[in-house]
Motif scaffolding. Structure first.
Motif, PDB file in Angstrom:
ATOM      1  N   MET A 200       0.818  -1.214   0.000  1.00 25.60           N
ATOM      2  CA  MET A 200       0.000   0.000   0.000  1.00 25.60           C
ATOM      3  C   MET A 200       0.854   1.267   0.000  1.00 25.60           C
ATOM      4  SD  MET A 200      -2.961  -1.448  -0.051  1.00 25.60           S
ATOM      5  CE  MET A 200      -4.225  -0.297   0.410  1.00 25.60           C
ATOM      6  N   ASP A 201       1.948   1.211  -0.736  1.00 21.87           N
ATOM      7  CA  ASP A 201       2.870   2.350  -0.745  1.00 21.87           C
ATOM      8  C   ASP A 201       3.089   2.933  -2.139  1.00 21.87           C
ATOM      9  OD1 ASP A 201       4.334   0.340  -1.948  1.00 21.87           O
ATOM     10  OD2 ASP A 201       5.975   0.330  -0.477  1.00 21.87           O
ATOM     11  N   GLY A 202       2.224   2.566  -3.098  1.00 21.79           N
ATOM     12  CA  GLY A 202       2.440   3.005  -4.468  1.00 21.79           C
ATOM     13  C   GLY A 202       1.450   4.023  -4.989  1.00 21.79           C
ATOM     14  N   PHE A 203       0.685   4.655  -4.108  1.00 23.23           N
ATOM     15  CA  PHE A 203      -0.364   5.567  -4.583  1.00 23.23           C
ATOM     16  C   PHE A 203       0.195   6.792  -5.292  1.00 23.23           C
ATOM     17  CE2 PHE A 203      -2.663   2.954  -1.612  1.00 23.23           C
ATOM     18  CZ  PHE A 203      -3.937   2.872  -2.147  1.00 23.23           C
ATOM     19  N   MET A 204       1.263   7.368  -4.790  1.00 22.84           N
ATOM     20  CA  MET A 204       1.856   8.531  -5.448  1.00 22.84           C
ATOM     21  C   MET A 204       2.477   8.127  -6.784  1.00 22.84           C
ATOM     22  SD  MET A 204       1.254  11.317  -3.800  1.00 22.84           S
ATOM     23  CE  MET A 204       2.459  12.405  -4.585  1.00 22.84           C
ATOM     24  N   LEU A 205       3.079   6.979  -6.823  1.00 25.35           N
ATOM     25  CA  LEU A 205       3.666   6.498  -8.082  1.00 25.35           C
ATOM     26  C   LEU A 205       2.569   6.225  -9.102  1.00 25.35           C
ATOM     27  CD1 LEU A 205       6.135   5.519  -9.690  1.00 25.35           C
ATOM     28  CD2 LEU A 205       5.812   3.265  -8.639  1.00 25.35           C
ATOM     29  N   ALA A 206       1.493   5.592  -8.665  1.00 23.28           N
ATOM     30  CA  ALA A 206       0.393   5.260  -9.578  1.00 23.28           C
ATOM     31  C   ALA A 206      -0.269   6.506 -10.147  1.00 23.28           C
ATOM     32  CB  ALA A 206      -0.641   4.406  -8.857  1.00 23.28           C
ATOM     33  N   GLU A 207      -0.253   7.589  -9.374  1.00 24.99           N
ATOM     34  CA  GLU A 207      -0.923   8.815  -9.804  1.00 24.99           C
ATOM     35  C   GLU A 207       0.054   9.873 -10.296  1.00 24.99           C
ATOM     36  OE1 GLU A 207      -3.993   8.736 -10.211  1.00 24.99           O
ATOM     37  OE2 GLU A 207      -4.291   6.836  -9.145  1.00 24.99           O
ATOM     38  N   ALA A 208       1.239   9.440 -10.700  1.00 22.99           N
ATOM     39  CA  ALA A 208       2.237  10.362 -11.270  1.00 22.99           C
ATOM     40  C   ALA A 208       2.474  11.562 -10.347  1.00 22.99           C
ATOM     41  CB  ALA A 208       1.814  10.830 -12.662  1.00 22.99           C
ATOM     42  N   GLU A 209       2.576  11.272  -9.043  1.00 22.22           N
ATOM     43  CA  GLU A 209       2.876  12.264  -8.011  1.00 22.22           C
ATOM     44  C   GLU A 209       1.796  13.333  -7.865  1.00 22.22           C
ATOM     45  OE1 GLU A 209       6.850  13.756  -8.286  1.00 22.22           O
ATOM     46  OE2 GLU A 209       7.745  11.756  -8.422  1.00 22.22           O
ATOM     47  N   ASN A 210       0.553  12.950  -8.134  1.00 27.75           N
ATOM     48  CA  ASN A 210      -0.575  13.843  -7.900  1.00 27.75           C
ATOM     49  C   ASN A 210      -0.943  13.770  -6.419  1.00 27.75           C
ATOM     50  OD1 ASN A 210      -3.038  15.154  -7.704  1.00 27.75           O
ATOM     51  ND2 ASN A 210      -3.941  14.175  -9.488  1.00 27.75           N
ATOM     52  N   ASN A 211      -0.703  14.850  -5.699  1.00 29.08           N
ATOM     53  CA  ASN A 211      -0.932  14.864  -4.253  1.00 29.08           C
ATOM     54  C   ASN A 211      -2.374  14.562  -3.874  1.00 29.08           C
ATOM     55  OD1 ASN A 211       1.707  15.626  -4.109  1.00 29.08           O
ATOM     56  ND2 ASN A 211       1.360  17.565  -3.048  1.00 29.08           N
ATOM     57  N   ASN A 212      -3.300  14.766  -4.782  1.00 28.11           N
ATOM     58  CA  ASN A 212      -4.714  14.609  -4.450  1.00 28.11           C
ATOM     59  C   ASN A 212      -5.065  13.188  -4.018  1.00 28.11           C
ATOM     60  OD1 ASN A 212      -7.269  16.014  -4.257  1.00 28.11           O
ATOM     61  ND2 ASN A 212      -7.970  14.721  -5.948  1.00 28.11           N
ATOM     62  N   THR A 213      -4.230  12.225  -4.398  1.00 28.97           N
ATOM     63  CA  THR A 213      -4.489  10.851  -3.968  1.00 28.97           C
ATOM     64  C   THR A 213      -4.482  10.724  -2.452  1.00 28.97           C
ATOM     65  OG1 THR A 213      -3.823   8.540  -4.299  1.00 28.97           O
ATOM     66  CG2 THR A 213      -2.056  10.125  -4.048  1.00 28.97           C
ATOM     67  N   MET A 214      -3.788  11.619  -1.775  1.00 32.36           N
ATOM     68  CA  MET A 214      -3.666  11.559  -0.318  1.00 32.36           C
ATOM     69  C   MET A 214      -4.665  12.466   0.408  1.00 32.36           C
ATOM     70  SD  MET A 214      -1.449   9.267  -0.017  1.00 32.36           S
ATOM     71  CE  MET A 214      -1.259   9.302   1.759  1.00 32.36           C
ATOM     72  N   SER A 215      -5.609  13.033  -0.317  1.00 29.89           N
ATOM     73  CA  SER A 215      -6.593  13.920   0.310  1.00 29.89           C
ATOM     74  C   SER A 215      -7.693  13.119   0.991  1.00 29.89           C
ATOM     75  CB  SER A 215      -7.208  14.851  -0.743  1.00 29.89           C
ATOM     76  OG  SER A 215      -7.930  14.095  -1.708  1.00 29.89           O
ATOM     77  N   TYR A 216      -8.352  13.736   1.950  1.00 35.40           N
ATOM     78  CA  TYR A 216      -9.501  13.116   2.598  1.00 35.40           C
ATOM     79  C   TYR A 216     -10.482  14.213   3.012  1.00 35.40           C
ATOM     80  CZ  TYR A 216      -7.381  14.493   7.089  1.00 35.40           C
ATOM     81  OH  TYR A 216      -6.837  15.211   8.131  1.00 35.40           O
ATOM     82  N   TYR A 217     -11.718  13.810   3.277  1.00 37.12           N
ATOM     83  CA  TYR A 217     -12.779  14.733   3.678  1.00 37.12           C
ATOM     84  C   TYR A 217     -13.253  14.395   5.090  1.00 37.12           C
ATOM     85  CZ  TYR A 217     -12.932  15.724  -1.327  1.00 37.12           C
ATOM     86  OH  TYR A 217     -12.588  16.067  -2.608  1.00 37.12           O
TER      87      TYR A 217
ATOM     88  N   HIS B 205      -5.570   2.798   3.488  1.00 34.51           N
ATOM     89  CA  HIS B 205      -4.407   2.190   4.138  1.00 34.51           C
ATOM     90  C   HIS B 205      -4.523   0.684   4.336  1.00 34.51           C
ATOM     91  CE1 HIS B 205      -6.872   2.274   7.829  1.00 34.51           C
ATOM     92  NE2 HIS B 205      -5.992   1.416   8.351  1.00 34.51           N
ATOM     93  N   VAL B 206      -5.722   0.091   4.180  1.00 30.82           N
ATOM     94  CA  VAL B 206      -5.915  -1.326   4.488  1.00 30.82           C
ATOM     95  C   VAL B 206      -5.611  -2.180   3.254  1.00 30.82           C
ATOM     96  CG1 VAL B 206      -7.543  -3.095   5.224  1.00 30.82           C
ATOM     97  CG2 VAL B 206      -7.644  -0.805   6.237  1.00 30.82           C
ATOM     98  N   PRO B 207      -4.666  -3.100   3.345  1.00 33.15           N
ATOM     99  CA  PRO B 207      -4.375  -3.981   2.198  1.00 33.15           C
ATOM    100  C   PRO B 207      -5.577  -4.872   1.898  1.00 33.15           C
ATOM    101  CG  PRO B 207      -2.604  -4.071   3.828  1.00 33.15           C
ATOM    102  CD  PRO B 207      -3.744  -3.356   4.474  1.00 33.15           C
ATOM    103  N   PRO B 208      -6.062  -4.892   0.667  1.00 29.95           N
ATOM    104  CA  PRO B 208      -7.190  -5.770   0.344  1.00 29.95           C
ATOM    105  C   PRO B 208      -6.778  -7.235   0.436  1.00 29.95           C
ATOM    106  CG  PRO B 208      -6.825  -4.113  -1.378  1.00 29.95           C
ATOM    107  CD  PRO B 208      -5.628  -4.092  -0.495  1.00 29.95           C
ATOM    108  N   PRO B 209      -7.566  -8.071   1.082  1.00 28.20           N
ATOM    109  CA  PRO B 209      -7.264  -9.507   1.089  1.00 28.20           C
ATOM    110  C   PRO B 209      -7.201 -10.042  -0.343  1.00 28.20           C
ATOM    111  CG  PRO B 209      -8.980  -8.989   2.684  1.00 28.20           C
ATOM    112  CD  PRO B 209      -8.765  -7.753   1.876  1.00 28.20           C
ATOM    113  N   SER B 210      -6.262 -10.904  -0.589  1.00 23.52           N
ATOM    114  CA  SER B 210      -6.114 -11.497  -1.917  1.00 23.52           C
ATOM    115  C   SER B 210      -6.805 -12.849  -1.919  1.00 23.52           C
ATOM    116  CB  SER B 210      -4.628 -11.647  -2.265  1.00 23.52           C
ATOM    117  OG  SER B 210      -4.465 -12.223  -3.537  1.00 23.52           O
ATOM    118  N   ILE B 211      -8.008 -12.920  -2.511  1.00 21.79           N
ATOM    119  CA  ILE B 211      -8.772 -14.160  -2.500  1.00 21.79           C
ATOM    120  C   ILE B 211      -8.724 -14.891  -3.838  1.00 21.79           C
ATOM    121  CG2 ILE B 211     -10.310 -13.310  -0.706  1.00 21.79           C
ATOM    122  CD1 ILE B 211     -12.460 -13.067  -2.927  1.00 21.79           C
TER     123      ILE B 211
END
Length: 445
Positions: free
Chosen positions: A127-144, A354-360
């Motif tokens: 669960m550490d690739g969100f910034m890489l996946a979004e080409a360093e778009n900070n918005n991936t880390m936003s919350y409401y 932040h929660v890793p999805p179970p791999s079923i």
């Protein structure tokens, strides 16, 4: 809503994933049966489900937000951990990183959230690739929080918030909508963004679209279960998909691109255009008149307009107000006392969780999404930590109407009945009063 990238596996990885999947599926199957048994025991449910007070099930499917994005700071829920900082590149964690940050902007740009982006963000459960996946778009880390989406938090306070509810597949809208009604999806829809403009499609896109339709027509859905039930028992289960009417034939829908709709997987199946099925597809606004006219079916799906879907870049407050309008309409109708409403979101939309999805299996789960379970029999103010997935809603429908499972996914899923107490005094409707301006905006067609 899609990504055209394909995630590639080596032969050794495929073998490893295959063997591991067999083990995990068996374990999940056992866990699912145990959890379901515990839920049924805890709720003292009658084995004759026809006597259950829930006579109507309504699923409202919104778009593109994770649990942490909407409820990451909700007290008591499994929300955003302290000291999280997402690296710009997982392989260089000593470089810059971005911390989760509060947003009050009801508009945000769309982000990548297809199969490849999901895999990169997930990074094999790290669960550490969100910034890489979004080409360093900070918005991936936003919350409401409750200042921006107050009505959702208000409903959570009065009914049930599920904080361990996963989307079904690491991909975009279309395959997740498939899992929600069939417990599986055409593989072509998981790996590819299916073209919705056939006239402009490349030869490769046309081939993918053709394969998608071929696979789609081989998949049985919950609607097929309803029809089989009516034949074998001579009792019908009424249902509607509140989105659009079907006004053309299958060939025309393929030609015009409507057969590839991302929010209505039924449209990919030729059977949906037959007389037996087509009458079950209605305009979304018809649910309000059906509630008033005594015509609500036993099972309903309610799908928003684009601008009310909360799919970026659309206004999430407008989407929230539309959901409240639908929920209020149900609460103010004679159907409230016999209804269960499930509000959920179809995929992660590129937002961090932040929660890793179970791999079923090789496709899922996908990332966590919010789910609100609203009913006179929903446990009041309850945070449900049970592991759920879109197939859990299928399981609930199958359990309530005595139907067999469609696939191993819904067979092994945990039923959402832990969110209910059928012995409690029914909750009064908690109606959220929209302002005249808010009402006028949600009613604009």
């Amino acid at each position: 809503m899609f990504s055209k990238d394909i995630f590639k596996l080596t032969k050794s990885n495929i073998l490893f994933v295959f063997v591991l999947s067999l083990f995990v599926i068996n374990v999940c199957s056992l866990d699912g049966r145990i959890a379901e048994g515990q839920q049924q025991s805890n709720n003292n449910n009658n084995n004759n489900n026809n006597d259950n007070p829930i006579k109507h099930i309504i699923i409202i499917m919104q778009e593109n937000h994770t649990f942490d994005n909407y409820f990451g700071t909700y007290v008591g829920a499994n929300g955003i951990p302290k000291n999280v900082c997402m690296p710009l590149a997982p392989d260089h964690i000593d470089h810059d990183c971005v911390k989760p940050f509060l947003s009050t902007d009801v508009y945000s740009a769309d982000m990548s959230h297809g199969y490849l982006s999901s895999k990169i963000a997930n990074d094999n459960g790290k669960m550490d690739g969100f910034m890489l996946a979004e080409a360093e778009n900070n918005n991936t880390m936003s919350y409401y929080d409750n200042k921006t989406i107050p009505y959702y938090w208000n409903l959570a306070k009065h009914y049930v918030l599920a904080d361990n509810f996963f989307s079904s597949v690491l991909s975009y809208s279309l395959p997740n909508h498939w899992y929600a009604v069939a417990g599986q999806a055409p593989a072509a829809s998981i790996y590819h963004g299916i073209t919705q403009r056939p006239e402009n499609a490349t030869p490769n896109e046309k081939q993918i679209a053709k394969e998608y339709l071929r696979e789609a027509n081989r998949i049985s859905t919950i609607a097929d279960l309803f029809f089989s039930h009516s034949i074998t028992t001579a009792t019908s289960i009424t249902w509607k998909y509140y989105y659009h009417n079907i006004t053309e034939g299958y060939k025309e829908a393929i030609r015009d691109g409507n057969a590839y709709d991302y929010w209505n997987p039924f449209l990919a199946k030729g059977s949906s255009y037959t007389e037996e099925y087509a009458s079950h597809f209605a305009p979304r606004d018809q649910i309000v008149s059906d509630l008033k006219n005594g015509a609500l079916p036993q099972v309903s799906w309610v799908i928003p307009r684009d601008n009310q879907s909360e799919h970026p870049p659309h206004n999430i407050a407008l989407g929230m107000n539309w959901v409240v309008y639908v929920v209020d309409s149900i609460m103010q109708s004679p159907y409230w006392n016999s209804t269960a409403i499930i509000v959920t979101w179809d995929d992660y939309g590129g937002f961090y969780d932040h929660v890793p999805p179970p791999s079923i299996d090789k496709y899922g789960f996908g990332f966590r999404v919010p789910a609100l379970i609203i009913s006179p029999y929903a446990k009041s103010g309850y945070i449900d930590h049970t592991q759920y997935q879109f197939e859990s809603i299928l399981k609930f429908i199958e359990w309530r109407f005595n139907l067999p499972p469609l696939t191993n996914r819904d067979r092994n899923a945990n039923n959402i009945i832990n969110a209910f107490d059928f012995n409690q005094k029914p909750n009064s409707p908690h109606i959220i009063q929209l302002s005249p301006m808010q009402l006028s905006l949600v009613k604009i067609k």
